[in-house]
Design an enzyme around this catalytic site. Structure first.
Site, PDB file in Angstrom:
ATOM      1  N   LYS A 175     -19.489 -19.744   2.950  1.00  0.00           N
ATOM      2  CA  LYS A 175     -19.516 -18.869   4.248  1.00  0.00           C
ATOM      3  C   LYS A 175     -20.349 -17.877   4.390  1.00  0.00           C
ATOM      4  O   LYS A 175     -19.607 -17.283   3.862  1.00  0.00           O
ATOM      5  CB  LYS A 175     -17.524 -18.984   5.668  1.00  0.00           C
ATOM      6  CG  LYS A 175     -18.072 -17.806   6.365  1.00  0.00           C
ATOM      7  CD  LYS A 175     -18.860 -18.067   7.854  1.00  0.00           C
ATOM      8  CE  LYS A 175     -18.916 -17.153   8.822  1.00  0.00           C
ATOM      9  NZ  LYS A 175     -19.901 -15.651   8.022  1.00  0.00           N
ATOM     10  N   GLU A 249     -12.212  -9.819  -4.093  1.00  0.00           N
ATOM     11  CA  GLU A 249     -13.165  -8.653  -4.517  1.00  0.00           C
ATOM     12  C   GLU A 249     -13.118  -7.957  -3.260  1.00  0.00           C
ATOM     13  O   GLU A 249     -14.033  -8.243  -2.507  1.00  0.00           O
ATOM     14  CB  GLU A 249     -13.931  -9.759  -4.967  1.00  0.00           C
ATOM     15  CG  GLU A 249     -14.682  -8.737  -6.215  1.00  0.00           C
ATOM     16  CD  GLU A 249     -15.870  -8.163  -6.251  1.00  0.00           C
ATOM     17  OE1 GLU A 249     -15.435  -6.445  -5.369  1.00  0.00           O
ATOM     18  OE2 GLU A 249     -16.966  -8.447  -5.944  1.00  0.00           O
ATOM     19  N   CYS A 283     -19.501  -2.462  -4.011  1.00  0.00           N
ATOM     20  CA  CYS A 283     -18.800  -2.187  -4.156  1.00  0.00           C
ATOM     21  C   CYS A 283     -18.368  -1.146  -5.563  1.00  0.00           C
ATOM     22  O   CYS A 283     -17.348  -0.734  -5.801  1.00  0.00           O
ATOM     23  CB  CYS A 283     -17.894  -3.724  -4.338  1.00  0.00           C
ATOM     24  SG  CYS A 283     -18.420  -4.515  -5.874  1.00  0.00           S
ATOM     25  N   GLU A 384     -14.608   4.811   1.390  1.00  0.00           N
ATOM     26  CA  GLU A 384     -16.098   4.050   1.037  1.00  0.00           C
ATOM     27  C   GLU A 384     -17.100   4.148   1.709  1.00  0.00           C
ATOM     28  O   GLU A 384     -16.882   4.059   3.059  1.00  0.00           O
ATOM     29  CB  GLU A 384     -15.927   2.634   0.878  1.00  0.00           C
ATOM     30  CG  GLU A 384     -17.316   1.655   0.565  1.00  0.00           C
ATOM     31  CD  GLU A 384     -16.773  -0.312  -0.216  1.00  0.00           C
ATOM     32  OE1 GLU A 384     -16.019  -0.621   0.681  1.00  0.00           O
ATOM     33  OE2 GLU A 384     -17.111  -0.245  -1.616  1.00  0.00           O
TER      34      GLU A 384
END
Ligand code: NDP
Length: 492
Positions: A175, A249, A283, A384
């Protein structure tokens, strides 16, 4: 160019049940250049059924040698079309073409790396206390695995998951993110061309419920997700309902630590690479730069100067250094964070409206932004941003640097800049993160395991650890005794 893509199931492009289509946008031109389908639960079921059929009838009995050969053939096809895939990726997420080209080649390298593993997956013979028992372990694939990938690096992140999953003998339903689904759909076609059995890889696109339907499917035996923390939590909740293993992750707020004894010009380059390469949409972005006080003023000045000089523009052009951010929600969000940080006490030394900044007229651009004098309790140091925004924090000594670095909900990566080798190792051993770079930043390798601690997730991708994530150990114990012992005695 206007690409209209269906789902990819059983080696065929098929229509979704519903008529809803998602627009695929180019963040540079801001023009729509394609549409994709929205898969509902019935479509997901078709995809999983195809993967399960392939697993039962073909892939689970395909030898490791043959799996490896097919993966190498796939890598050949991908390498041969690397430029086309890189262009599609750039068109879809705005990342610089020179970087997407490296990423596509890295993806091909990953399929080759795990191709080499495919015929070397074996357990061991275990001598037990009871010599009449023969015991050995076998590493088995899970069956159908669900791989949910984000928009920032679709081809590389997919290869981290799909290459080991297939080498281990699993079949997959992917996906991709609704924001950047095209390369994954095009890539799936290569499996047919390479000669894989139908159903080994299926792709369902959608936004809203598709990912949840996939995780909830009773035949999905393992889930791997890369993306935001909220998405990761939802995936884990979905998997928890069925007790399915998960690899997550997730995000980061990674500390990049510069000691006064570092090679400062190299550390400046490393800081820039850490946050402005890929527009900070990674990330592992080194988004918290911790600088020791004796070199703090010098580094902040240099970073402000260099950031203002960063060339923004068409991501296809080789001299562009910063492309647009990947999608409109990100653009709005990042500019909002910058505005809030400006009014919240940090000092902006480069950024929107700053001297020398030239922002292209069109495209979802965010200028390279540097905030100095950041405290670790400020929002900009805790959350973040996933954009080209650097927070610089001063520190006095090693202990303080480590305390600030570890004072975060995240634990993905960290950088250390020093010429003192003892300090480098000492600090590395105390950082609570899955990846540490010493005198470099943002380097990746197929052999090196990658993943996070704390809020950055768990499980590892790449390297031998990445392969183990797609295998489950089965212990087999064989009784070679000629007679049975007492059924009520302790059996050791
Ligand atoms: P997410 O990264 O949170 O995830 C979106 C994906 O998760 C979609 O494919 C979605 O599919 C799927 N999903 C959502 N809910 C569920 C569920 N309950 N079960 C299974 N799958 C689900 O969203 P965004 O792309 O919007 O990114 C948000 C933030 O994440 C960014 O701002 C950035 O900070 C961070 N990020 C981190 C990345 C990384 O590399 N770690 C990469 C990209 C983003 P569906 O819509 O069909 O449900």
């Amino acid at each position: 160019m206007n690409l209209d893509r269906g789902l990819w199931i059983d080696h065929e492009e098929v229509s979704a049940q519903g008529r809803e289509r998602l627009a695929v946008m180019n963040p540079y031109s801001q023009a729509q250049w394609g549409t994709v389908a929205v898969a509902d639960a019935a479509d997901v079921d078709r995809a999983v059924a195809s993967a399960q059929r392939c697993f039962d009838t073909a892939w689970s009995t395909t030898s490791g040698y043959q799996r490896g050969r097919l993966l190498n053939r796939l890598a050949d096809l991908l390498d041969a079309q690397a430029e086309r895939f890189a262009e599609l990726e750039t068109r879809n997420n705005g990342k610089l073409y020179k970087e997407t080209l490296v990423q596509v080649r890295f993806a091909a390298r990953s399929y080759r790396y795990y191709a080499g593993y495919a015929d070397k997956i074996h357990g061991e013979y275990l001598p037990l206390d009871n010599p009449q028992m023969v015991d050995f372990t076998v590493y088995r694939p899970f069956g159908v695995v669900a791989l949910i990938t984000p928009w920032n690096s679709p081809m590389t992140i997919l290869s981290n998951k799909l290459a080991p999953a297939l080498a281990a003998g699993n079949c997959a339903v992917i996906k991709p993110s609704e924001f950047a689904p095209i390369t994954t759909l095009e890539f799936a076609m290569l499996f047919k061309e390479a000669g894989f059995p139908a159903g080994v890889v299926n792709v369902v696109t959608g936004a809203g419920d598709t990912g949840a339907a996939l995780v909830a499917h009773p035949k999905v035996r393992k889930v791997s997700f890369t993306g935001g923390n909220l998405g990761g939590r939802k995936v884990m909740e979905g998997a928890a309902v069925r007790q399915v293993p998960v690899t997550l992750e997730l995000g980061g707020k990674s500390p990049n630590i510069v000691f006064a004894d570092a090679d400062i010009p190299r550390a400046v380059n490393g800081a820039i690479a850490g946050i402005f390469a890929a527009g900070g949409q990674t990330c592992i972005a080194g988004s918290r730069l911790l600088v020791q006080r004796p070199v703090y003023v010098q580094m902040v000045e240099e970073l402000g100067r260099r950031a203002a000089l960063i060339r923004q523009g068409d991501p296809m052009q080789p001299d562009t250094q910063l492309g647009p951010v990947a999608n409109a929600p990100q653009h709005t969000r990042i500019l909002g964070v910058i505005e809030k940080t400006r009014s919240g006490g940090a000092r902006m030394v480069a950024g929107p409206g700053g001297a020398g900044q030239q922002v292209p007229e069109r495209g979802l651009f965010v200028p390279a932004t540097v905030f100095a004098d950041v405290r670790n309790d400020m929002d900009i140091a805790r959350h973040e941003v996933f954009g080209p925004v650097l927070a610089v924090l001063p520190f006095d000594d090693e202990d303080e640097a480590i305390r600030i670095a570890n004072d975060s909900e995240f634990g993905l990566a960290g950088g250390i800049w020093t010429q003192n080798i003892a300090r480098a190792h000492r600090v590395a051993s105390r950082l609570e993160c899955g990846n540490v770079w010493i005198n470099t930043y943002r380097m990746g390798a197929v052999q090196a395991p990658f993943g996070g601690r704390k809020g950055s997730g768990f499980g590892r991708e790449r390297g031998s650890e990445g392969l183990r994530a797609y295998l489950t150990v089965q212990n087999v114990m064989v009784n070679t005794a000629e007679t049975d012992d007492d059924p009520f005695s302790i059996r050791t």
